[in-house]
Enzyme design. Structure first.
Site, PDB file in Angstrom:
ATOM      1  CB  SER A   1      -1.513   2.289 -16.876  1.00 36.31           C
ATOM      2  OG  SER A   1      -0.824   3.357 -17.479  1.00 36.31           O
TER       3      SER A   1
ATOM      4  CE1 TYR B   1      -0.447  -0.764 -18.155  1.00 37.71           C
ATOM      5  CE2 TYR B   1      -2.831  -0.989 -18.274  1.00 37.71           C
ATOM      6  CZ  TYR B   1      -1.647  -0.567 -18.823  1.00 37.71           C
ATOM      7  OH  TYR B   1      -1.632   0.059 -20.038  1.00 37.71           O
TER       8      TYR B   1
ATOM      9  CE  LYS C   1      -3.329   0.483   3.293  1.00 30.41           C
ATOM     10  NZ  LYS C   1      -4.331   0.955   4.219  1.00 30.41           N
TER      11      LYS C   1
END
Length: 115
Positions: free
Chosen positions: A24, A57, A8
């Site tokens: 992305s 991504y 995270k």
């Protein structure tokens, strides 16, 4: 097997939103390394500012730049200046100790914890 939080980046600030890119999120590769995130990895991005949530991504950003750029359609949901959390998950049959990277307003790492 379960999907569990493994990485995270907490309270990062979006530095750009680029509608003209295919898709992305661009992330400073130093932050990726500290969090254990991989280029190409699927991540969940949550905006603390707007409440928007999306999956995308990672593409590499210049090391040490602090860049966090929402690209393509995601730039409609999360805009420059928003505060976000970027989360990576792993599929595991055992508990995983997540790595949390805390950043300042310029997306410079101030602390890394295994939680």
């Amino acid at each position: 097997m379960k999907f569990v939080l493994s990485s995270k980046i907490f309270r990062a600030t979006v530095t750009e939103a680029n509608l003209n890119y295919e898709g992305s999120i661009t992330i400073d590769t130093e932050l990726c390394d500290k969090a254990g995130l991989w280029i190409g990895e699927k991540v969940l991005v949550v905006s603390n500012t707007s409440g928007a949530r999306l999956e995308t991504y990672i593409i590499p950003g210049k090391p040490g730049s602090g860049v966090i750029c929402m690209n393509g359609a995601a730039a409609h949901l999360i805009k420059e200046g928003e505060e976000i959390i970027i989360m990576g998950f792993t599929l595991s049959d055992k508990p995983v100790t997540p790595k949390l990277v805390y950043v300042d307003k310029n997306n410079k790492c101030v602390n890394v914890k295994d939680v």
